[in-house]
Design a protein around this motif. Structure first.
Motif, PDB file in Angstrom:
ATOM      1  N   ILE A  48     -16.550 -38.937 -20.064  1.00 11.53           N
ATOM      2  CA  ILE A  48     -17.264 -40.228 -19.684  1.00 11.53           C
ATOM      3  C   ILE A  48     -17.604 -40.230 -18.330  1.00 11.53           C
ATOM      4  O   ILE A  48     -17.267 -39.283 -17.640  1.00 11.53           O
ATOM      5  CB  ILE A  48     -16.088 -41.335 -19.952  1.00 11.53           C
ATOM      6  N   GLY A  49     -18.295 -41.105 -17.748  1.00  7.05           N
ATOM      7  CA  GLY A  49     -18.964 -41.187 -16.326  1.00  7.05           C
ATOM      8  C   GLY A  49     -19.684 -39.495 -16.221  1.00  7.05           C
ATOM      9  O   GLY A  49     -20.386 -39.329 -16.923  1.00  7.05           O
ATOM     10  N   GLY A  50     -19.279 -39.017 -15.136  1.00  4.07           N
ATOM     11  CA  GLY A  50     -19.967 -37.893 -14.543  1.00  4.07           C
ATOM     12  C   GLY A  50     -19.693 -36.713 -15.650  1.00  4.07           C
ATOM     13  O   GLY A  50     -20.412 -35.846 -15.549  1.00  4.07           O
ATOM     14  N   SER A  51     -18.776 -36.896 -16.390  1.00  3.15           N
ATOM     15  CA  SER A  51     -18.243 -35.669 -17.232  1.00  3.15           C
ATOM     16  C   SER A  51     -18.963 -36.146 -18.638  1.00  3.15           C
ATOM     17  O   SER A  51     -18.843 -35.330 -19.727  1.00  3.15           O
ATOM     18  CB  SER A  51     -16.888 -35.814 -17.489  1.00  3.15           C
TER      19      SER A  51
ATOM     20  N   SER B 148     -13.119 -33.172 -18.582  1.00  2.00           N
ATOM     21  CA  SER B 148     -12.623 -34.376 -17.721  1.00  2.00           C
ATOM     22  C   SER B 148     -12.096 -33.720 -16.451  1.00  2.00           C
ATOM     23  O   SER B 148     -11.363 -32.778 -16.290  1.00  2.00           O
ATOM     24  CB  SER B 148     -11.318 -34.786 -18.437  1.00  2.00           C
ATOM     25  N   LYS B 149     -12.917 -33.867 -15.101  1.00  2.00           N
ATOM     26  CA  LYS B 149     -12.320 -33.252 -14.078  1.00  2.00           C
ATOM     27  C   LYS B 149     -10.959 -33.309 -13.943  1.00  2.00           C
ATOM     28  O   LYS B 149     -10.235 -32.338 -13.374  1.00  2.00           O
ATOM     29  CB  LYS B 149     -13.324 -33.855 -12.603  1.00  2.00           C
ATOM     30  N   SER B 150     -10.439 -34.479 -13.915  1.00  2.00           N
ATOM     31  CA  SER B 150      -9.007 -35.013 -13.507  1.00  2.00           C
ATOM     32  C   SER B 150      -8.099 -34.431 -14.908  1.00  2.00           C
ATOM     33  O   SER B 150      -6.993 -34.511 -14.256  1.00  2.00           O
ATOM     34  CB  SER B 150      -9.001 -36.279 -13.304  1.00  2.00           C
TER      35      SER B 150
ATOM     36  N   THR C 214      -8.313 -39.011 -17.655  1.00  2.00           N
ATOM     37  CA  THR C 214      -9.158 -40.297 -17.866  1.00  2.00           C
ATOM     38  C   THR C 214      -8.688 -40.649 -19.535  1.00  2.00           C
ATOM     39  O   THR C 214      -9.089 -39.800 -20.429  1.00  2.00           O
ATOM     40  CB  THR C 214     -10.528 -40.000 -17.892  1.00  2.00           C
TER      41      THR C 214
ATOM     42  N   GLY D 256     -17.660 -35.928  -9.711  1.00  2.02           N
ATOM     43  CA  GLY D 256     -17.546 -36.288 -11.107  1.00  2.02           C
ATOM     44  C   GLY D 256     -19.063 -36.566 -11.361  1.00  2.02           C
ATOM     45  O   GLY D 256     -19.734 -35.702 -12.171  1.00  2.02           O
TER      46      GLY D 256
ATOM     47  N   GLN E  75     -24.846 -44.340 -11.992  1.00  5.57           N
ATOM     48  CA  GLN E  75     -23.398 -43.901 -11.774  1.00  5.57           C
ATOM     49  C   GLN E  75     -23.563 -43.226 -10.274  1.00  5.57           C
ATOM     50  O   GLN E  75     -22.963 -43.443  -9.402  1.00  5.57           O
ATOM     51  CB  GLN E  75     -22.846 -42.926 -12.749  1.00  5.57           C
TER      52      GLN E  75
ATOM     53  N   GLU F  69     -21.965 -45.567  -7.889  1.00  5.07           N
ATOM     54  CA  GLU F  69     -20.675 -45.209  -7.437  1.00  5.07           C
ATOM     55  C   GLU F  69     -20.297 -44.477  -6.177  1.00  5.07           C
ATOM     56  O   GLU F  69     -19.272 -44.439  -5.522  1.00  5.07           O
ATOM     57  CB  GLU F  69     -20.072 -44.201  -8.709  1.00  5.07           C
TER      58      GLU F  69
ATOM     59  N   GLN G  83     -14.116 -42.895  -4.993  1.00  4.92           N
ATOM     60  CA  GLN G  83     -14.615 -44.229  -5.766  1.00  4.92           C
ATOM     61  C   GLN G  83     -13.336 -44.938  -6.114  1.00  4.92           C
ATOM     62  O   GLN G  83     -12.863 -45.131  -7.178  1.00  4.92           O
ATOM     63  CB  GLN G  83     -15.285 -43.700  -7.096  1.00  4.92           C
TER      64      GLN G  83
ATOM     65  N   VAL H  39     -12.761 -47.900  -8.515  1.00  3.71           N
ATOM     66  CA  VAL H  39     -12.548 -48.016  -9.884  1.00  3.71           C
ATOM     67  C   VAL H  39     -11.067 -47.973 -10.284  1.00  3.71           C
ATOM     68  O   VAL H  39     -10.786 -48.106 -11.532  1.00  3.71           O
ATOM     69  CB  VAL H  39     -13.388 -46.831 -10.757  1.00  3.71           C
TER      70      VAL H  39
ATOM     71  N   LYS I   4      -8.419 -49.631 -13.617  1.00  8.55           N
ATOM     72  CA  LYS I   4      -7.779 -48.703 -14.414  1.00  8.55           C
ATOM     73  C   LYS I   4      -6.105 -49.246 -14.654  1.00  8.55           C
ATOM     74  O   LYS I   4      -5.433 -49.180 -15.649  1.00  8.55           O
ATOM     75  CB  LYS I   4      -7.736 -47.277 -13.929  1.00  8.55           C
TER      76      LYS I   4
HETATM   77  O1  F6P Z   1     -15.434 -43.702 -13.042  1.00  2.00           O
HETATM   78  C1  F6P Z   1     -14.551 -43.104 -12.144  1.00  2.00           C
HETATM   79  C2  F6P Z   1     -14.502 -41.646 -12.517  1.00  2.00           C
HETATM   80  O2  F6P Z   1     -13.703 -40.899 -11.823  1.00  2.00           O
HETATM   81  C3  F6P Z   1     -15.930 -41.023 -12.352  1.00  2.00           C
HETATM   82  O3  F6P Z   1     -16.055 -40.834 -10.822  1.00  2.00           O
HETATM   83  C4  F6P Z   1     -15.874 -39.908 -13.365  1.00  2.00           C
HETATM   84  O4  F6P Z   1     -17.049 -39.238 -13.434  1.00  2.00           O
HETATM   85  C5  F6P Z   1     -15.415 -40.270 -14.434  1.00  2.00           C
HETATM   86  O5  F6P Z   1     -14.452 -41.362 -14.000  1.00  2.00           O
HETATM   87  C6  F6P Z   1     -14.665 -39.142 -15.379  1.00  2.00           C
HETATM   88  O6  F6P Z   1     -13.763 -38.783 -14.526  1.00  2.00           O
HETATM   89  P1  F6P Z   1     -13.054 -37.299 -15.101  1.00  2.00           P
HETATM   90  O7  F6P Z   1     -14.017 -36.389 -15.370  1.00  2.00           O
HETATM   91  O8  F6P Z   1     -11.884 -36.936 -14.401  1.00  2.00           O
HETATM   92  O9  F6P Z   1     -12.375 -37.682 -16.762  1.00  2.00           O
END
Ligand code: F6P
Length: 549
Positions: free
Chosen positions: A152-155, A205-207, A210, A267, A349, A353, A509, A512, A516
């Motif tokens: 989702i988002g940048g991913s 998912s970078k983190s 999510t 992201g 975004q 963002e 960011q 956001v 959450k």
């Molecule tokens: O919307 C917040 C955010 O952290 C974006 O910056 C990012 O692209 C998206 O959620 C998805 O995050 P992740 O790639 O860590 O799942």
């Protein structure tokens, strides 16, 4: 750094903003037959006509002075050289390293990041080839014919809009589909069309934290294990992309199936990283690499061109002019190209963002406008939807029109006629927005009407088009991997420049986070883990309406 509104260029621009209220672009074009030529040029395969802007040369000169005074070049160099310009997360911003074909190192914390970048690209290339040449098969030996990209988002947005835009380059025997929303309908619809034997899930998912992506992946795994498969088959059908490799492995991903990405990739700036794996799978690695090379060409232009001949800088400073001196609140992206229909959502975004903030780097609250609302949709559809507002409302809406000279569907007269119509709509709209139609012209049109003079004047008032609506027109030969890479990189750099002018951290960011946290609390209330009385009466009532439905 001087406060923005005390900079000499800003003060000059405030003066010019008063003057320019008396100008009309019609008169600017009439006064200078060379206006279009003077304010048009090409870079990295993109032609920009910025002559239909409500600016004089003096305004432009002051905008470039402002860029100079706000240290745009220094900010650019800081980013490319790996300085930790994301100062609230103590991170570098090195998405440009992911497409660095200069052969030069990119140092971060004393280490060249390029070997890792190249290793990841090699991993992407090898994995893509193993899927395309069918050496990587499913648990029953069937080749993979569908990829479900979960993120989702940048991913999600980058891979999705890029594979959509480059559909003509799609690998023939592989379908790549996307799941993003936590709404179970999305994943349900996608899984209904999947065969577990030949489907690969790419969880990005970078983190790796999510909610939507984790839940969609759990649902996909649950579905997969209910298709007669076993835990040992997971490794053949699930891969992950993350900067948090440990979390991915703890989640159950095979470590060899985790594609890493640096923490220094934001992201919304990450499609160039392993987040772009679905792009490589959909289009082939060569096309993915061509996208990177197109972006690199724009990076080189951005780093080398003087401010006044620098495409991202020009677009950025025109945006500052409208946002801070002309009163625009938004900026429209209007691609006259069906394949680029997702591009406005991507830049939403990227831009909102990044610069949708109101705190300066040193923690002060801004007293000026910052990131605009980004919106838009494919042309010519918008003409039958929101163009009325752009033409006749009293709010300025600067717009970027985009048009490919060539289309992949160019067979025969009918297709050529389609493209001629597309071009004529695109160019005709920028002309209409610029020149408008005066009250007198509308009244003259009614001269033969049988209406009374009073009625004619009343009707003419409704038909009058003020014009003076600014637009940029971006033209490119076609929507190909290199051009798309350059186009996206151009908007990334526009965002950097505007964030520098507004003294923002364009790379965190925090905005956001609260949603959450509260969302998770509401989930606990819905599930009875938390008492409702912690919430306001509205939220309590909404939860009750849901739980009692
Ligand atoms: O919307 C917040 C955010 O952290 C974006 O910056 C990012 O692209 C998206 O959620 C998805 O995050 P992740 O790639 O860590 O799942």
């Amino acid at each position: 750094m001087d406060k923005l509104k005390q900079s000499p260029a800003w003060i000059n621009l405030e003066h010019h903003a008063q003057l320019v209220k008396r100008y009309h672009m019609r008169d600017m074009f009439n006064a200078d037959p060379n206006r279009a030529e003077k304010y048009s040029f090409s870079a990295a395969g993109i032609f920009l006509d910025y002559s239909k802007n409500l600016v004089t040369q003096e305004v432009l000169d002051n905008l470039f002075d402002l860029a100079e005074q706000r240290g745009v070049k220094a900010k650019m160099e800081a980013m490319f050289s790996g300085e930790k310009i994301n100062t609230t997360e103590d991170r570098a911003v090195l998405h440009t390293a992911l497409r660095n074909f200069s052969g030069k190192p990119v140092m971060f914390e004393g280490k060249d990041v390029m070997p890792d970048v190249m290793d990841t690209l090699k991993k992407i290339k090898m994995f893509t080839e193993s899927i395309h040449n069918k050496t990587h098969t499913g648990y029953t030996g069937k080749p993979i014919d569908k990829v479900v990209a979960i993120g989702i988002g940048g991913s999600f947005l980058g891979p999705k809009i890029v594979t959509e835009a480059l559909k003509p380059y799609k690998h023939k025997s592989l379908d790549v589909v996307f799941v993003a929303n936590v709404d179970g309908c999305h994943i349900a619809d996608v899984l209904a069309d999947c065969d577990a034997q030949s489907t690969l899930f790419v969880m990005s998912s970078k983190s790796f934290g999510t909610q939507e992506t984790l839940q969609n992946t759990l649902t996909a795994k649950d579905w997969f294990l209910k298709q007669g498969t076993s835990q040992k088959d997971i490794a053949k059908h699930f891969v992950a992309v993350s900067s948090n490799v440990k979390a991915a492995v703890d989640f159950g991903m095979d470590e060899n199936n985790v594609f890493p990405m640096g923490d220094w990739v934001g992201g919304r700036y990450s499609l160039w990283s392993a987040i772009g794996l679905p792009i490589s799978l959909a289009l082939g690695y060569e096309n993915f690499e061509a996208i990177l090379k197109g972006a690199f060409e724009m990076d080189t232009h951005f780093q080398e061109a003087p401010l006044e001949q620098n495409m991202p800088v020009i677009l950025a400073m025109l945006g500052v002019w409208y946002r801070n001196f002309v009163g625009a609140q938004s900026h429209a992206l209007l691609p006259y190209c069906h394949y680029l229909r997702g591009f406005p959502a991507y830049v939403q975004q990227l831009d909102m963002e990044s610069n949708g903030k109101s705190t300066t780097l040193d923690g002060r609250t801004v007293d000026y406008g910052t990131g605009p609302i980004i919106w838009g949709s494919e042309g010519s559809n918008g003409q039958h939807s929101f163009y009325q507002l752009i033409h006749q409302s009293n709010v300025p809406v600067p717009a970027d029109f985009m048009f490919p000279l060539n289309t992949p569907h160019h067979e025969g007269e009918l297709q050529n006629l389609h493209h001629q119509m597309l071009a004529s709509n695109c160019f005709g709209q920028t002309q209409a927005l610029m020149q408008g139609k005066t009250f007198k012209e509308c009244l003259d049109d009614l001269s033969e009407s049988s209406l009374s003079q009073e009625e004619k004047e009343r009707l003419a008032a409704h038909k009058t088009m003020p014009g003076n609506n600014p637009s940029n027109t971006l033209i490119f030969d076609q929507v190909d991997p290199s051009t798309l890479g350059a186009l996206i990189a151009m908007y990334e750099h526009k965002v950097l420049v505007q964030g520098c002018i507004w003294d923002l951290n364009s790379f965190d960011q925090w905005g956001v986070e609260l949603g959450k946290v509260l969302g998770n609390q509401v989930l606990d209330m819905i599930q009875g883990e938390l008492p409702l009385d912690n919430a306001d009466s509205s939220t309590q009532a909404l939860i009750k309406r849901f739980t009692q439905s």
